[in-house]
Design a protein around this motif. Sequence first.
Motif, short mmCIF file in Angstrom:
data_model
loop_
_atom_site.label_atom_id
_atom_site.label_comp_id
_atom_site.label_asym_id
_atom_site.label_seq_id
_atom_site.Cartn_x
_atom_site.Cartn_y
_atom_site.Cartn_z
N LEU A 79 0.91 -1.17 0.10
CA LEU A 79 0.07 0.08 0.07
C LEU A 79 0.77 1.21 -0.06
O LEU A 79 0.59 2.14 -0.74
N SER A 83 1.07 3.69 -3.41
CA SER A 83 0.33 4.96 -3.31
C SER A 83 0.89 6.30 -3.29
O SER A 83 0.76 7.22 -3.70
N CYS A 88 -2.76 8.95 -3.92
CA CYS A 88 -4.12 8.00 -3.03
C CYS A 88 -4.33 8.35 -1.75
O CYS A 88 -5.16 8.20 -1.45
N ILE A 89 -3.21 8.66 -1.24
CA ILE A 89 -3.11 8.76 0.37
C ILE A 89 -2.54 9.97 0.74
O ILE A 89 -1.71 10.43 0.12
#
Length: 110
Positions: A79, A83, A88-89
Motif C-alpha cells: 500500500l 500509493s 491516493c493517500i
Amino acid sequence: MTNAMEDVTHTPCDPIPAWFAEWKQWRKVELDLSETPEGGDFDMPEQLAAAECHAALARRIAKAQPTTAAGVQAQLEWLDADSIGLGCIDDMNVHALRNAIAAIKSGLTR
C-alpha cells in the motif's frame, strides 16, 4: 525432533509476502524499461506486459485477507509503495501507514 514435512504442514500459508515480492520485481521491470529511450511513454509491449502482471498481483494483494504478521506487513508495504506519488493517500495517512509497518516489523506480540 520433527521432520521437514511436519514443519510445512504446521506453517501458516499466507501468499501475500510472495505476491508482494513478485509485484516489486514486475514494477521494477516496468520502471527500468521506462528509462530506455523508447520507453518513456509506457507503451512498449514489454512495459504493458509488466504493468499487467503487477496490476494483477496488486489486485490479489489488495483483496486478500492476511493470515500472518508477514502478510500484514507485506500488504501495508505494498500500500505504501503503490500509493506514493499517486495522490491516493495524504500525508497523515502516510505517517499512520508507516507507523503500522514499523510496529509489525518490530514484532508486536499483542
